[in-house]
Design an enzyme around this catalytic site. Structure first.
Site, PDB file in Angstrom:
ATOM      1  CB  ILE A  37      -1.024   0.101   1.455  1.00 11.06           C
ATOM      2  CG1 ILE A  37      -2.112   0.911   1.033  1.00 11.06           C
ATOM      3  CG2 ILE A  37      -0.147  -0.048   2.469  1.00 11.06           C
ATOM      4  CD1 ILE A  37      -3.220   0.812   2.161  1.00 11.06           C
ATOM      5  CB  CYS A  38       2.043   3.768  -1.790  1.00 14.48           C
ATOM      6  SG  CYS A  38       1.120   3.923  -3.250  1.00 14.48           S
ATOM      7  CD  GLN A  39      -1.258   9.258   0.979  1.00 13.14           C
ATOM      8  OE1 GLN A  39      -0.643   9.140   2.062  1.00 13.14           O
ATOM      9  NE2 GLN A  39      -2.578   9.909   1.264  1.00 13.14           N
ATOM     10  CG  MET A  52      -1.704   4.811   2.942  1.00  9.23           C
ATOM     11  SD  MET A  52      -2.234   3.887   4.302  1.00  9.23           S
ATOM     12  CE  MET A  52      -2.216   4.718   5.663  1.00  9.23           C
TER      13      MET A  52
END
Length: 63
Positions: free
Chosen positions: A30-32, A59
């Site tokens: 997961i990242c932004q 996110m």
């Protein structure tokens, strides 16, 4: 942000740290926004990981 139980490995450090991850367990990335995690997923797949989940939307959509 940090999700409890997750290991935070920046994309730039991932190639050197894949040894810390188990190919026998699901890896969730997961990242932004979802773009870096998509790159991370491709990198992990090339390294022989087979159970990879990329959280689409990153996110920004995780609540």
């Amino acid at each position: 942000k940090h999700i409890k139980g997750f290991r935070n490995i920046p994309l730039s450090e991932l190639p050197a740290q894949t040894g810390q991850l188990s190919k026998d367990r699901e890896v969730i990335v997961i990242c932004q926004s979802g773009m870096r995690s998509m790159k991370a997923s491709k990198l992990l797949k090339k390294q022989g990981f087979t159970s990879i989940t990329n959280v689409k939307g990153g996110m920004n959509t995780w609540r």
